[in-house]
Write an enzyme that holds these catalytic residues in place. Structure first.
Site, PDB file in Angstrom:
ATOM      1  N   ARG A  25       0.842  -1.197   0.000  1.00  0.00           N
ATOM      2  CA  ARG A  25       0.000   0.000   0.000  1.00  0.00           C
ATOM      3  C   ARG A  25       0.870   1.238   0.000  1.00  0.00           C
ATOM      4  O   ARG A  25       1.761   1.380   0.839  1.00  0.00           O
ATOM      5  CB  ARG A  25      -0.912   0.017   1.229  1.00  0.00           C
ATOM      6  CG  ARG A  25      -1.939  -1.089   1.208  1.00  0.00           C
ATOM      7  CD  ARG A  25      -2.824  -1.050   2.438  1.00  0.00           C
ATOM      8  NE  ARG A  25      -3.654  -2.243   2.498  1.00  0.00           N
ATOM      9  CZ  ARG A  25      -4.398  -2.585   3.549  1.00  0.00           C
ATOM     10  NH1 ARG A  25      -4.413  -1.820   4.628  1.00  0.00           N
ATOM     11  NH2 ARG A  25      -5.131  -3.682   3.521  1.00  0.00           N
ATOM     12  N   SER A 124      -7.905  -1.314   1.238  1.00  0.00           N
ATOM     13  CA  SER A 124      -8.852  -1.643   2.306  1.00  0.00           C
ATOM     14  C   SER A 124      -9.582  -0.416   2.843  1.00  0.00           C
ATOM     15  O   SER A 124     -10.345   0.215   2.127  1.00  0.00           O
ATOM     16  CB  SER A 124      -8.116  -2.390   3.422  1.00  0.00           C
ATOM     17  OG  SER A 124      -9.029  -2.914   4.360  1.00  0.00           O
ATOM     18  N   HIS A 125      -9.337  -0.063   4.102  1.00  0.00           N
ATOM     19  CA  HIS A 125     -10.081   1.011   4.766  1.00  0.00           C
ATOM     20  C   HIS A 125      -9.390   2.360   4.628  1.00  0.00           C
ATOM     21  O   HIS A 125      -9.829   3.347   5.225  1.00  0.00           O
ATOM     22  CB  HIS A 125     -10.230   0.671   6.255  1.00  0.00           C
ATOM     23  CG  HIS A 125      -8.919   0.339   6.904  1.00  0.00           C
ATOM     24  ND1 HIS A 125      -8.242  -0.819   6.608  1.00  0.00           N
ATOM     25  CD2 HIS A 125      -8.154   1.016   7.791  1.00  0.00           C
ATOM     26  CE1 HIS A 125      -7.108  -0.840   7.301  1.00  0.00           C
ATOM     27  NE2 HIS A 125      -7.033   0.257   8.012  1.00  0.00           N
ATOM     28  N   ASP A 299     -16.116  -1.409   5.092  1.00  0.00           N
ATOM     29  CA  ASP A 299     -15.001  -0.577   4.659  1.00  0.00           C
ATOM     30  C   ASP A 299     -14.890  -0.595   3.136  1.00  0.00           C
ATOM     31  O   ASP A 299     -15.760  -1.139   2.454  1.00  0.00           O
ATOM     32  CB  ASP A 299     -13.700  -1.031   5.334  1.00  0.00           C
ATOM     33  CG  ASP A 299     -13.214  -2.386   4.838  1.00  0.00           C
ATOM     34  OD1 ASP A 299     -14.056  -3.174   4.369  1.00  0.00           O
ATOM     35  OD2 ASP A 299     -12.001  -2.660   4.924  1.00  0.00           O
ATOM     36  N   ASP A 301     -13.151  -2.210   0.843  1.00  0.00           N
ATOM     37  CA  ASP A 301     -13.179  -3.469   0.084  1.00  0.00           C
ATOM     38  C   ASP A 301     -14.132  -4.494   0.691  1.00  0.00           C
ATOM     39  O   ASP A 301     -14.134  -5.662   0.293  1.00  0.00           O
ATOM     40  CB  ASP A 301     -11.773  -4.053  -0.058  1.00  0.00           C
ATOM     41  CG  ASP A 301     -11.154  -4.471   1.268  1.00  0.00           C
ATOM     42  OD1 ASP A 301     -11.481  -3.852   2.301  1.00  0.00           O
ATOM     43  OD2 ASP A 301     -10.327  -5.411   1.281  1.00  0.00           O
ATOM     44  N   ASP A 303     -14.368  -6.097   3.490  1.00  0.00           N
ATOM     45  CA  ASP A 303     -14.004  -7.236   4.338  1.00  0.00           C
ATOM     46  C   ASP A 303     -14.185  -6.920   5.822  1.00  0.00           C
ATOM     47  O   ASP A 303     -14.220  -7.824   6.652  1.00  0.00           O
ATOM     48  CB  ASP A 303     -12.583  -7.739   4.042  1.00  0.00           C
ATOM     49  CG  ASP A 303     -11.488  -6.725   4.325  1.00  0.00           C
ATOM     50  OD1 ASP A 303     -11.795  -5.543   4.543  1.00  0.00           O
ATOM     51  OD2 ASP A 303     -10.299  -7.132   4.311  1.00  0.00           O
ATOM     52  N   ARG A 304     -14.321  -5.631   6.169  1.00  0.00           N
ATOM     53  CA  ARG A 304     -14.536  -5.259   7.571  1.00  0.00           C
ATOM     54  C   ARG A 304     -15.999  -4.893   7.798  1.00  0.00           C
ATOM     55  O   ARG A 304     -16.728  -4.565   6.864  1.00  0.00           O
ATOM     56  CB  ARG A 304     -13.648  -4.078   7.960  1.00  0.00           C
ATOM     57  CG  ARG A 304     -12.181  -4.413   7.878  1.00  0.00           C
ATOM     58  CD  ARG A 304     -11.304  -3.241   8.278  1.00  0.00           C
ATOM     59  NE  ARG A 304      -9.908  -3.606   8.068  1.00  0.00           N
ATOM     60  CZ  ARG A 304      -8.902  -3.227   8.847  1.00  0.00           C
ATOM     61  NH1 ARG A 304      -9.135  -2.456   9.883  1.00  0.00           N
ATOM     62  NH2 ARG A 304      -7.667  -3.614   8.581  1.00  0.00           N
ATOM     63  N   THR A 367      -1.675 -10.777  13.965  1.00  0.00           N
ATOM     64  CA  THR A 367      -2.577 -10.032  13.097  1.00  0.00           C
ATOM     65  C   THR A 367      -2.258 -10.354  11.634  1.00  0.00           C
ATOM     66  O   THR A 367      -1.099 -10.361  11.233  1.00  0.00           O
ATOM     67  CB  THR A 367      -2.428  -8.521  13.359  1.00  0.00           C
ATOM     68  OG1 THR A 367      -2.797  -8.268  14.716  1.00  0.00           O
ATOM     69  CG2 THR A 367      -3.306  -7.713  12.433  1.00  0.00           C
ATOM     70  N   GLU A 386     -10.960 -10.419  14.438  1.00  0.00           N
ATOM     71  CA  GLU A 386      -9.939  -9.530  14.975  1.00  0.00           C
ATOM     72  C   GLU A 386     -10.579  -8.211  15.368  1.00  0.00           C
ATOM     73  O   GLU A 386     -11.627  -7.825  14.836  1.00  0.00           O
ATOM     74  CB  GLU A 386      -8.808  -9.329  13.959  1.00  0.00           C
ATOM     75  CG  GLU A 386      -9.272  -8.954  12.571  1.00  0.00           C
ATOM     76  CD  GLU A 386      -8.159  -8.996  11.530  1.00  0.00           C
ATOM     77  OE1 GLU A 386      -7.174  -9.731  11.730  1.00  0.00           O
ATOM     78  OE2 GLU A 386      -8.283  -8.292  10.521  1.00  0.00           O
ATOM     79  N   SER A 388      -9.918  -5.296  14.766  1.00  0.00           N
ATOM     80  CA  SER A 388      -9.934  -4.225  13.765  1.00  0.00           C
ATOM     81  C   SER A 388     -11.117  -4.392  12.808  1.00  0.00           C
ATOM     82  O   SER A 388     -10.992  -4.183  11.615  1.00  0.00           O
ATOM     83  CB  SER A 388      -8.607  -4.194  13.005  1.00  0.00           C
ATOM     84  OG  SER A 388      -8.276  -5.475  12.515  1.00  0.00           O
ATOM     85  N   LYS A 399     -11.515 -12.186   5.685  1.00  0.00           N
ATOM     86  CA  LYS A 399     -12.601 -11.698   6.538  1.00  0.00           C
ATOM     87  C   LYS A 399     -13.724 -11.210   5.633  1.00  0.00           C
ATOM     88  O   LYS A 399     -13.493 -10.889   4.475  1.00  0.00           O
ATOM     89  CB  LYS A 399     -12.110 -10.624   7.495  1.00  0.00           C
ATOM     90  CG  LYS A 399     -11.301  -9.504   6.895  1.00  0.00           C
ATOM     91  CD  LYS A 399     -10.724  -8.630   8.003  1.00  0.00           C
ATOM     92  CE  LYS A 399      -9.721  -7.624   7.455  1.00  0.00           C
ATOM     93  NZ  LYS A 399      -8.348  -7.911   7.839  1.00  0.00           N
TER      94      LYS A 399
END
Length: 582
Positions: A25, A124-125, A299, A301, A303-304, A367, A386, A388, A399
């Site tokens: 990233r 991601s986020h 988020d 993508d 996954d959260r 993690t 997790e 997060s 996730k």
């Protein structure tokens, strides 16, 4: 059928292409430098064996953030030049990270092909846009992130790369139109298959959950629902699942149009960044007066997830514990029992207590979702999570934010199956408080200090490690700060030996474990694109049911004070307060 040739392009190593826990990233302006993306993609192909790449099927898609469409065209051309047989792309380049995992594991092409791996384009986020973040990661044939053995090899390759291969004469593919485009190259036919982003994922969700029972709950007049995609890729699934399949009103969807810059927002589903949902759910500074019964956010993508009840926040650590405690009764996929459960080390021990009570196998891992994937591939783990805001199960190897929302809706539907003829609803808050009464409460908070000077962050961590050599001195210092905090019984740097492959992961976070079950954990996060993020986790366990209803901030105040003074947080970072408190 257009013909293409393979062009060999000379290049040289570019510093800093080390993939973190979730890929590489960086800022968009870094990725758009000459050869930057190309080097990393070629380094990845080189890290995989030639047999793995030649003739393979590769998924290339992501969360739709800025630069994704350009990156997809580059990767298609490089895949063709490296002998890949076909590339699968979600329509408009959109696939959530969990959907990529599902597609790799479940989808069968028109010619009977199955995917061998995937490039996922996401940060991601993290925010998106020309001045924000971009990211890329490689997932393996099991649908999960590349293990450290592969990511280390990729990084080593980036340090020695001299050339990359790209197709010459291969036009850009129209990724907005579903269909197969075929081309001819030195290795024969090469196909790009653009397919519907949601179909495979929706089919998988319908095989896991009892959709008719969730439909009944959503149709009940007293139940109301709100889902916020924060303009991320979850929007490509929200209407299909929640409106078309489950019958929710279109008005229950917030920010569900995917945007390259996430609408200018920060697509991180927490109380700080999901402001609109938080207000709608009756929390925050200007709360709505009549909030829905259930709310959730995703988020960038997808996954959260964040789960909320009416005027009530569910911590991610509690969420995974509650899903595990109710999964067998409420979710058909788990009706024959759970194989085991797992959490990341910084996540609260709420799941541990459930595992002990239900006599389940339990694992504490570093993690990074790949550690869960190993356990799942070995048949050792069904549900994991997790702190997060990541929760998931062995249906895929990532996730899964929408899965977690459907799990909660399933639990609500199960708890209310006898109440939908006019009875009072069992609420999210009721379910959580009943859980605390049964298993005790883990008061928990996380402080994030974002974009801290990397040198200062490393110095702070070194200070904390040094303190661990003399716990008597640590306990003396703690008593001087707060006499009402228990003594530290042990302290270490977390190390994990994988029970499946025997690999050892060191330096995974600094832990201070207290005699009463409390914990302080300090970690440097690998998910930011600039500077360092220090994460501080503070946890207090309370078994006395008369004390499980306290304000979290009050229950944690003594430990917070100890953590900040013991670590000398302000001295090292210059920060008087964290960027985000969760």
């Amino acid at each position: 059928m257009a013909n293409f040739t393979v062009n060999r392009v000379e290049t040289s190593p570019i510093e800093g292409q080390k993939p973190g826990t979730s890929g590489l990233r960086k800022k968009v302006k870094v990725f758009t430098q000459p050869h930057y993306l190309h080097n990393f993609v070629q380094a990845t192909f080189n890290a995989l064996s030639a047999e793995t790449v030649k003739g393979s099927t590769l998924v290339v898609s992501g969360d739709g953030r800025y630069y994704s469409k350009d990156a997809i065209q580059i990767i298609i051309k490089m895949a063709a030049a490296n002998g890949v047989r076909r590339v699968w792309v979600g329509q408009n380049g959109l696939l959530s990270t969990p959907a990529v995992s599902a597609v790799v594991r479940e989808r069968v092409g028109a010619d009977g092909s199955k995917a061998n791996g995937a490039f996922i384009l996401t940060a991601s986020h993290n925010p998106g846009g020309p001045n924000e973040d971009f990211g890329i990661k490689y997932n393996m044939g099991n649908g999960g992130p590349a293990p450290e053995g592969v990511t280390d090899k990729i990084f080593e390759n980036t340090k020695t790369i001299k050339e990359y291969f790209i197709a010459e004469g291969l036009p850009d593919v129209d990724i907005s139109a579903i269909g197969i485009s075929s081309f001819s190259g030195p290795d024969g036919q090469f196909d790009v298959d653009v397919f519907d982003s949601a179909s495979d994922y929706v089919k998988l969700m319908k095989s896991i959950f009892d959709f008719p029972s969730i439909q009944k709950l959503i149709a009940y007049p007293q139940f109301s629902f709100c889902y916020d995609a924060l303009h991320g890729v979850a929007g490509a699934y929200a209407s299909r699942i929640f409106v078309e399949e489950l019958g929710a009103k279109e008005s229950s969807l917030l920010n569900c149009v995917p945007k390259e810059d996430f609408g200018g927002g920060h697509p991180d589903p927490n109380l700080t960044y999901a402001k609109e949902l938080v207000t709608r759910m009756g929390l925050g500074n200007n709360p709505d007066s009549n909030p829905p019964e259930f709310g959730a956010a995703a988020d960038g993508d997808a996954d959260r997830n964040m789960v909320l009840g009416k005027r009530f926040f569910v911590t991610p650590s509690d969420s995974v514990a509650i899903i595990a405690a109710n999964a067998v009764q409420a979710i058909p996929y788990f009706s024959s029992g759970l194989k085991g459960v797992a959490r990341s080390m910084p996540t609260s021990a709420a799941l541990d207590v459930v595992a002990k009570s239900l006599n389940l196998k339990f694992f504490e891992v570093p993690t990074g979702w790949k550690f869960f994937g190993n356990l799942m591939d070995a048949g050792l783990c069904s549900v994991c999570g997790e702190e997060s805001f990541g929760t998931g199960s062995d249906h895929i190897r990532e996730k899964d934010g929408i899965w977690a929302v459907l799990a909660w809706l399933s639990i609500l539907a199960y708890k209310n199956k006898d109440n939908l003829n006019g009875g009072n609803l069992v609420t999210v808050e009721d379910i959580v408080k009943q859980h605390w009464a049964t298993f005790g409460r883990h008061y928990y908070t996380r402080y994030d200090y974002e974009n801290v000077d990397s040198g200062a962050a490393k110095d702070l961590m070194a200070h904390l490690v040094k303190l661990q050599s003399n716990l008597a001195e640590v306990n003396k210092t703690i008593k001087e700060i707060r006499s009402d905090v228990a003594n530290v019984s042990s302290a270490d740097e977390f190390e994990y030996k994988d029970p499946v492959d025997g690999s050892i992961s060191k330096n995974q976070g600094i832990r201070y474990l207290f005699e009463d079950g409390s914990r302080l954990v300090f970690r440097l996060s690998g998910t930011g694109s600039e500077g360092a993020t220090i994460r501080l986790y503070i946890e207090q366990y309370e078994q006395d049911s008369s004390k499980t209803g306290r304000e979290s901030s009050d229950a944690l105040a003594p430990l917070v004070e100890v953590a900040l003074k013991l670590s000398k947080m302000q001295e090292f970072t210059g920060r008087s307060a964290p960027t985000v408190i969760t």
